[in-house]
Scaffold this motif. Structure first.
Motif, PDB file in Angstrom:
ATOM      1  N   GLY A 143       0.817  -1.213   0.000  1.00 11.49           N
ATOM      2  CA  GLY A 143       0.000   0.000   0.000  1.00 11.49           C
ATOM      3  C   GLY A 143       0.848   1.258   0.000  1.00 11.49           C
ATOM      4  N   LEU A 144       0.490   2.190  -0.861  1.00 12.33           N
ATOM      5  CA  LEU A 144       1.154   3.487  -0.953  1.00 12.33           C
ATOM      6  C   LEU A 144       0.080   4.558  -0.922  1.00 12.33           C
ATOM      7  N   GLU A 145       0.181   5.479   0.032  1.00 11.30           N
ATOM      8  CA  GLU A 145      -0.759   6.599   0.061  1.00 11.30           C
ATOM      9  C   GLU A 145      -0.319   7.637  -0.962  1.00 11.30           C
ATOM     10  N   LEU A 146      -1.263   8.104  -1.760  1.00  8.78           N
ATOM     11  CA  LEU A 146      -1.001   9.204  -2.684  1.00  8.78           C
ATOM     12  C   LEU A 146      -1.397  10.503  -2.005  1.00  8.78           C
ATOM     13  N   PHE A 147      -0.636  11.554  -2.277  1.00  9.84           N
ATOM     14  CA  PHE A 147      -0.858  12.829  -1.602  1.00  9.84           C
ATOM     15  C   PHE A 147      -1.060  13.967  -2.586  1.00  9.84           C
ATOM     16  N   TYR A 148      -1.850  14.922  -2.166  1.00  9.25           N
ATOM     17  CA  TYR A 148      -1.933  16.242  -2.785  1.00  9.25           C
ATOM     18  C   TYR A 148      -1.384  17.175  -1.718  1.00  9.25           C
ATOM     19  N   GLU A 149      -0.296  17.866  -2.030  1.00 11.92           N
ATOM     20  CA  GLU A 149       0.438  18.638  -1.042  1.00 11.92           C
ATOM     21  C   GLU A 149       0.727  17.683   0.116  1.00 11.92           C
ATOM     22  N   ASN A 150       0.255  17.951   1.310  1.00  9.59           N
ATOM     23  CA  ASN A 150       0.496  17.013   2.412  1.00  9.59           C
ATOM     24  C   ASN A 150      -0.780  16.317   2.866  1.00  9.59           C
ATOM     25  N   TYR A 151      -1.782  16.302   1.977  1.00 12.85           N
ATOM     26  CA  TYR A 151      -3.060  15.692   2.303  1.00 12.85           C
ATOM     27  C   TYR A 151      -3.223  14.370   1.562  1.00 12.85           C
ATOM     28  N   PRO A 152      -3.503  13.297   2.298  1.00 14.69           N
ATOM     29  CA  PRO A 152      -3.688  12.006   1.630  1.00 14.69           C
ATOM     30  C   PRO A 152      -4.940  11.984   0.760  1.00 14.69           C
ATOM     31  N   LEU A 153      -4.794  11.417  -0.423  1.00 17.84           N
ATOM     32  CA  LEU A 153      -5.918  11.306  -1.364  1.00 17.84           C
ATOM     33  C   LEU A 153      -6.518   9.907  -1.384  1.00 17.84           C
ATOM     34  N   GLY A 154      -5.673   8.924  -1.188  1.00 16.62           N
ATOM     35  CA  GLY A 154      -6.155   7.547  -1.252  1.00 16.62           C
ATOM     36  C   GLY A 154      -4.994   6.577  -1.246  1.00 16.62           C
ATOM     37  N   LEU A 155      -5.330   5.330  -1.188  1.00 20.18           N
ATOM     38  CA  LEU A 155      -4.345   4.265  -1.125  1.00 20.18           C
ATOM     39  C   LEU A 155      -4.268   3.543  -2.467  1.00 20.18           C
ATOM     40  N   HIS A 156      -3.054   3.358  -2.966  1.00 23.42           N
ATOM     41  CA  HIS A 156      -2.822   2.596  -4.192  1.00 23.42           C
ATOM     42  C   HIS A 156      -1.906   1.432  -3.880  1.00 23.42           C
ATOM     43  N   GLU A 157      -1.957   0.410  -4.714  1.00 25.72           N
ATOM     44  CA  GLU A 157      -1.112  -0.759  -4.513  1.00 25.72           C
ATOM     45  C   GLU A 157       0.012  -0.777  -5.532  1.00 25.72           C
ATOM     46  N   LEU A 158       1.242  -0.857  -5.027  1.00 30.54           N
ATOM     47  CA  LEU A 158       2.404  -0.986  -5.898  1.00 30.54           C
ATOM     48  C   LEU A 158       2.450  -2.423  -6.403  1.00 30.54           C
ATOM     49  N   ASP A 159       2.843  -2.614  -7.650  1.00 26.29           N
ATOM     50  CA  ASP A 159       2.978  -3.989  -8.139  1.00 26.29           C
ATOM     51  C   ASP A 159       4.048  -4.708  -7.325  1.00 26.29           C
ATOM     52  N   PHE A 160       5.218  -4.068  -7.190  1.00 31.94           N
ATOM     53  CA  PHE A 160       6.306  -4.640  -6.390  1.00 31.94           C
ATOM     54  C   PHE A 160       7.048  -3.532  -5.662  1.00 31.94           C
ATOM     55  N   LEU A 161       7.373  -3.799  -4.419  1.00 32.45           N
ATOM     56  CA  LEU A 161       8.298  -2.982  -3.655  1.00 32.45           C
ATOM     57  C   LEU A 161       9.494  -3.884  -3.380  1.00 32.45           C
ATOM     58  N   ILE A 162      10.629  -3.522  -3.941  1.00 38.28           N
ATOM     59  CA  ILE A 162      11.846  -4.335  -3.820  1.00 38.28           C
ATOM     60  C   ILE A 162      12.754  -3.690  -2.782  1.00 38.28           C
ATOM     61  N   THR A 163      13.267  -4.480  -1.865  1.00 37.47           N
ATOM     62  CA  THR A 163      14.223  -3.961  -0.884  1.00 37.47           C
ATOM     63  C   THR A 163      15.644  -4.164  -1.413  1.00 37.47           C
ATOM     64  N   PRO A 164      16.614  -3.428  -0.880  1.00 33.29           N
ATOM     65  CA  PRO A 164      17.986  -3.522  -1.404  1.00 33.29           C
ATOM     66  C   PRO A 164      18.505  -4.958  -1.481  1.00 33.29           C
ATOM     67  N   CYS A 165      19.120  -5.262  -2.625  1.00 33.12           N
ATOM     68  CA  CYS A 165      19.724  -6.571  -2.864  1.00 33.12           C
ATOM     69  C   CYS A 165      20.705  -6.440  -4.033  1.00 33.12           C
ATOM     70  N   TYR A 166      21.589  -7.401  -4.159  1.00 35.98           N
ATOM     71  CA  TYR A 166      22.625  -7.347  -5.189  1.00 35.98           C
ATOM     72  C   TYR A 166      23.283  -5.969  -5.138  1.00 35.98           C
ATOM     73  N   ASP A 167      23.281  -5.219  -6.225  1.00 32.50           N
ATOM     74  CA  ASP A 167      23.880  -3.881  -6.190  1.00 32.50           C
ATOM     75  C   ASP A 167      22.812  -2.777  -6.103  1.00 32.50           C
ATOM     76  N   LEU A 168      21.601  -3.140  -5.746  1.00 35.82           N
ATOM     77  CA  LEU A 168      20.526  -2.172  -5.523  1.00 35.82           C
ATOM     78  C   LEU A 168      20.676  -1.637  -4.101  1.00 35.82           C
ATOM     79  N   LYS A 169      20.948  -0.356  -3.963  1.00 35.66           N
ATOM     80  CA  LYS A 169      21.278   0.234  -2.664  1.00 35.66           C
ATOM     81  C   LYS A 169      20.061   0.788  -1.909  1.00 35.66           C
ATOM     82  N   GLU A 170      18.983   1.095  -2.624  1.00 37.14           N
ATOM     83  CA  GLU A 170      17.786   1.678  -2.016  1.00 37.14           C
ATOM     84  C   GLU A 170      16.563   0.872  -2.439  1.00 37.14           C
ATOM     85  N   PRO A 171      15.466   0.980  -1.689  1.00 35.56           N
ATOM     86  CA  PRO A 171      14.237   0.308  -2.133  1.00 35.56           C
ATOM     87  C   PRO A 171      13.778   0.874  -3.477  1.00 35.56           C
TER      88      PRO A 171
END
Length: 155
Positions: free
Chosen positions: A47-75
């Motif tokens: 789940g990822l909240e989408l924002f307008y300025e600092n106000y939440p608009l709704g929740l969307h689903e990311l297909d994949f959230l990958i955490t650091p691995c191999y030479d990937l340093k950030e999510p």
């Protein structure tokens, strides 16, 4: 990130070869299986909240959230598509996700600055006369970064 990208290309080609012509959700499930085999840690439909300025608009689903691995340093976000090619609406969706990521409360999502669009080409053609597949680009990948309110393509 070069090693990570080459692994994604290899896994995506394998999935495409097995599943060409199916719906996006089947590519996602198969890609998740391949990620597990390669010990790539991920969350599907995080789940990822989408924002307008600092106000939440709704929740969307990311297909994949990958955490650091191999030479990937950030999510990283991976958004999968099944289309003839990556288009501006796909890029805009990813941009909106990246723009809102830093405003989310989740400490992993908050760190996301990079996203990948991964398109499985759905325009495979079979000619009647030879019954052979016309050669097309199987997958298309674009990597984008959102920093300092700028959305830029990563080479």
């Amino acid at each position: 990130m070069k090693k990570f990208n080459s692994i994604i290309i290899k896994l995506s080609n394998k999935v495409y070869t097995e599943l060409s012509g199916l719906e996006e959700k089947y590519y996602q499930i198969a890609l998740g299986i391949e990620f597990r085999k390669k010990k790539i840690k991920f969350m599907r439909e995080a789940g990822l909240e989408l924002f307008y300025e600092n106000y939440p608009l709704g929740l969307h689903e990311l297909d994949f959230l990958i955490t650091p691995c191999y030479d990937l340093k950030e999510p990283l976000i991976i958004e999968t598509k099944v289309s003839t090619s990556i288009s501006d609406p796909h890029r805009q969706q990813l941009k909106n996700y990246l723009r809102s990521a830093s405003k989310n409360e989740n400490i992993i999502i908050k760190k996301i600055k990079t996203g990948m669009l991964l398109n499985f080409n759905n325009s495979e053609q079979i000619t009647e006369s030879s019954r052979k597949k016309k050669e097309t680009q199987k997958i298309e990948i674009e990597v984008w970064k959102y920093e300092n309110k700028k959305f830029s393509k990563v080479d």
